[in-house]
Scaffold this motif. Structure first.
Motif, mmCIF file in Angstrom:
data_model
loop_
_atom_site.group_PDB
_atom_site.id
_atom_site.type_symbol
_atom_site.label_atom_id
_atom_site.label_comp_id
_atom_site.label_asym_id
_atom_site.label_seq_id
_atom_site.Cartn_x
_atom_site.Cartn_y
_atom_site.Cartn_z
ATOM 1 N N GLU A 113 0.883 -1.306 -0.052
ATOM 2 C CA GLU A 113 0.414 -0.013 0.233
ATOM 3 C C GLU A 113 0.689 1.083 -0.011
ATOM 4 O O GLU A 113 1.416 1.643 0.471
ATOM 5 N N PRO A 117 -1.981 9.098 -0.374
ATOM 6 C CA PRO A 117 -2.191 11.173 -0.141
ATOM 7 C C PRO A 117 -3.359 11.430 0.160
ATOM 8 O O PRO A 117 -4.000 11.199 -0.090
ATOM 9 N N ASN A 118 -3.412 12.763 0.634
ATOM 10 C CA ASN A 118 -4.021 12.858 1.253
ATOM 11 C C ASN A 118 -4.856 13.939 -0.078
ATOM 12 O O ASN A 118 -4.214 15.376 -0.547
ATOM 13 N N HIS A 127 4.594 12.918 0.739
ATOM 14 C CA HIS A 127 3.971 11.825 0.732
ATOM 15 C C HIS A 127 5.512 10.832 -0.864
ATOM 16 O O HIS A 127 4.920 10.195 -1.163
ATOM 17 N N HIS A 153 -4.580 3.594 -1.039
ATOM 18 C CA HIS A 153 -5.493 3.828 -0.306
ATOM 19 C C HIS A 153 -5.374 5.358 0.438
ATOM 20 O O HIS A 153 -5.261 6.237 1.383
ATOM 21 N N GLY A 155 -6.540 9.261 1.085
ATOM 22 C CA GLY A 155 -7.051 10.094 1.702
ATOM 23 C C GLY A 155 -8.417 10.609 1.519
ATOM 24 O O GLY A 155 -7.833 12.186 0.953
ATOM 25 N N GLU A 257 -10.482 5.944 1.291
ATOM 26 C CA GLU A 257 -11.517 5.709 2.334
ATOM 27 C C GLU A 257 -12.396 5.894 2.440
ATOM 28 O O GLU A 257 -13.148 5.727 3.264
ATOM 29 N N TYR A 309 -10.280 7.389 11.242
ATOM 30 C CA TYR A 309 -10.045 6.666 10.536
ATOM 31 C C TYR A 309 -9.342 5.586 10.375
ATOM 32 O O TYR A 309 -9.187 4.524 9.799
ATOM 33 N N ASP A 313 -9.665 1.750 7.851
ATOM 34 C CA ASP A 313 -8.426 0.898 8.262
ATOM 35 C C ASP A 313 -8.800 -0.384 8.770
ATOM 36 O O ASP A 313 -8.885 -0.865 8.243
ATOM 37 N N VAL A 333 4.093 3.325 5.240
ATOM 38 C CA VAL A 333 3.591 5.216 6.128
ATOM 39 C C VAL A 333 4.407 5.223 6.269
ATOM 40 O O VAL A 333 5.264 4.650 7.717
ATOM 41 N N GLN A 337 3.162 7.479 12.064
ATOM 42 C CA GLN A 337 2.445 6.384 12.844
ATOM 43 C C GLN A 337 2.210 5.417 13.369
ATOM 44 O O GLN A 337 1.675 4.262 13.218
ATOM 45 N N PHE A 341 -0.549 1.821 14.154
ATOM 46 C CA PHE A 341 -0.476 0.786 12.871
ATOM 47 C C PHE A 341 -0.341 -0.700 14.663
ATOM 48 O O PHE A 341 -0.897 -1.214 14.056
#
Ligand code: ARG
Length: 562
Positions: A113, A117-118, A127, A153, A155, A257, A309, A313, A333, A337, A341
């Protein structure tokens, strides 16, 4: 070197009647070309001292005539010095179009994955590492026989939409949106967020109410809201695609998401039913993780019922289990984070999920300030935009090649080579220092240094198209270091994959380039006599293969000229 391990194995079998796996390491050149600790491994089962076992092995190995020198060192290491011509013929017989690759992962599926980016903001250097590392890991998994699925994935869920429309109507215009696209959306987003927090301080809610109204409109299927949403999302997604195309990375899937948010509700319901989650008095839902060693529970639903979030996930994990049946999922990532995770994976375990979920994390990208201090990379305007960084990299690449006539395509390969290689210059967990001069240094540990070595070797090969074949009566002494290095490549791929550390390939390629440059200093190729020339060209064509393949894993291409 298979012929050596197999030979030692057969000698051990003959002498002691045992089957023993042999591993070779590369000691310092003064001791030999290879070293093995097989005598130490055999000491216990045979009930003898390692040194005695080593001496017995050594005298048998010496008799074979396969080695220049075999010696015992220290407590029972065996050092071997080999004939370059043997290495050359061993390589020749193991050579194929898939040299370096293996099938260790055959029959297994991995989901990788990246870059995730958002959507609310333009693509920034934040990113860059997820994309580079993700792409390299995907390539590594492919090179080792895994069935690889890639998923971006995105955002793309939640607040941005309401903020965007409210801000667009208040602070922007059609013209600005047409002209600046995602940059205008990004600007509007930041300006509106600021206005929202100022309003909050004043105790007012006018803007916030607007945001809420637009979100409700969108949920109830209002045409105008739908039109805005589609328009903004298209602008943002087109931008993400454009940047990824420039970075020469892509994914097969793009399940963001927003795709998983609606599935989150069911997933949380399931957690409640199975007793994994509990509902608080205010209606929010948490998964306690104290039994997994965490003081902090994971919040999976807010009191107002909104997805978080972690909710998306959770739904993502369940979706992949059900539809893709992966053996492993790798999340590329950043390090910030990490805690999240570990919590997420602990929750998955509680749900009985046995898939190997792996957070592939990395450090920040730092910059050096004029006063010599080091800090997280930024620009005067805030974050560094990816497109600007790539433009700057191309300008720098032009500067580096100077007057030479280099195509735009090659310039972009050099620019990307410099930027991407910096990501692999050290263990991914360390912060990297982004410094324009060193990432382009043609004499240093840089992408362009290796690209240049590859271009040079390709030039020699294309200038001498006639014959590149091995010759049995050539000793290959001058090429020994290079041959040994090429021989290491399959192990480098194996180790890089085992540890998910693509930087090991970068280090290896650098060493290969350095060995090659030393070789040119002492050895002629183009004007050597025909028999030697043919043999040397044959070695160089293997070097060329390894450069292209290894750089390819890192997502770096070899320019045609530079
Ligand atoms: N969009 C997130 C960010 O930029 C990264 C998503 C990582 N993947 C995930 N499954 N949570 O921080």
């Amino acid at each position: 070197m298979k012929y050596i391990t197999e030979h030692i194995q057969s000698v051990a079998l003959e002498l002691f009647g045992v089957e023993q796996d042999i591993s070779l390491t590369r000691p310092d050149v003064q001791f030999g070309d290879f070293s093995t600790n097989v005598a130490m491994q055999l000491a216990k089962p045979l009930g003898k001292s390692p040194r005695d076992i080593a001496s017995e092995l050594v005298s048998k190995l010496q008799e074979s005539g396969l080695y220049e020198e075999v010696t015992v060192a220290g407590p029972g290491f065996i050092n071997l010095r080999v004939l370059a011509s043997h290495i050359a013929s061993d390589l020749e017989s193991n050579w194929s179009e898939s040299y370096g690759q293996n099938t260790d992962g055959a029959g297994k599926t991995v989901v990788v994955e990246y870059p995730s980016p958002n959507m609310a903001k333009p693509y920034s250097v934040g990113h860059l590492r997820p994309g580079n590392q993700g792409w390299a890991v995907k390539n590594l998994m492919e090179a080792t026989g895994w069935n690889v699925m890639t998923d971006d994935h995105l955002g793309d869920y939640g607040a941005p939409f309401g903020v965007w429309v409210t801000g667009f109507l208040k602070f922007s215009s059609e013209e600005a949106l047409m002209r600046d696209g995602v940059y205008e959306l990004g600007r509007v987003y930041i300006e509106t967020k600021k206005a929202l927090s100022e309003e909050k301080e004043r105790g007012e809610t006018e803007l916030a109410d607007h945001v809420q109204q637009w979100l409700i409109k969108l949920e109830s299927g209002d045409e105008e809201a739908k039109a805005y949403s589609e328009r903004f999302n298209t602008i943002s997604l087109e931008h993400i695609h454009k940047v990824m195309k420039r970075l020469k990375i892509s994914t097969e899937y793009e399940l963001g998401e927003a795709f998983f948010a609606p599935k989150g509700k069911d997933a949380v319901q399931k957690l409640l039913e199975t007793g994994v989650a509990t509902q608080n008095e205010d209606g929010s839902i948490i998964v306690p993780l104290d039994d997994m060693g965490f003081d902090v529970p994971l919040l999976v639903q807010k009191s107002n019922g909104a997805a978080l979030y972690a909710t998306t996930d959770l739904a993502t994990i369940l979706y992949r289990e059900e539809n893709w049946h992966p053996d492993r999922v790798i999340y590329c990532v950043g390090s910030e984070q990490q805690f999240y995770f570990t919590q997420l994976f602990a929750m998955a375990k509680k749900l009985g999920i046995t898939t190997d979920l792996y957070h592939l994390w990395f450090g920040f990208i730092d910059q050096l300030n004029e006063d010599g201090t080091r800090e997280k990379m930024s620009s005067r305007k805030g974050v560094v935009l990816m497109e600007e960084l790539l433009d700057q990299a191309e300008a720098k690449a032009r500067e580096v090649v100077g007057e030479r006539d280099i195509s735009a395509d090659d310039i972009s390969k050099i620019a990307l080579g410099a930027v991407k290689f910096s990501d692999f210059a050290a263990d991914r967990r360390t912060n990297i220092l982004f410094d324009w001069d060193s990432i382009f240094a043609l004499t240093g540990f840089s992408g362009p240094y290796i690209q240049y070595a590859a271009v040079r070797v390709n030039k020699i090969l294309s200038d001498n198209p006639e014959a590149a074949s091995g010759s049995p009566d050539y000793d290959y002494e001058a090429e020994k270091a290079i041959l040994l290095k090429i021989g290491e490549y399959p192990d480098v791929i194996r180790l890089s994959t085992r540890d998910l550390e693509p930087h090991k390939i970068a280090t290896y390629l650098y060493e290969l380039a350095r060995d090659l440059n030393r070789y040119y200093e002492t050895t002629r190729v183009s004007d050597a006599e025909p028999r030697e020339k043919a043999a040397r060209l044959a070695v160089l064509s293997k070097v060329s293969f390894v450069f292209t393949h290894g750089l390819g894993i890192l997502g770096i291409e070899v320019p045609s000229r530079m």
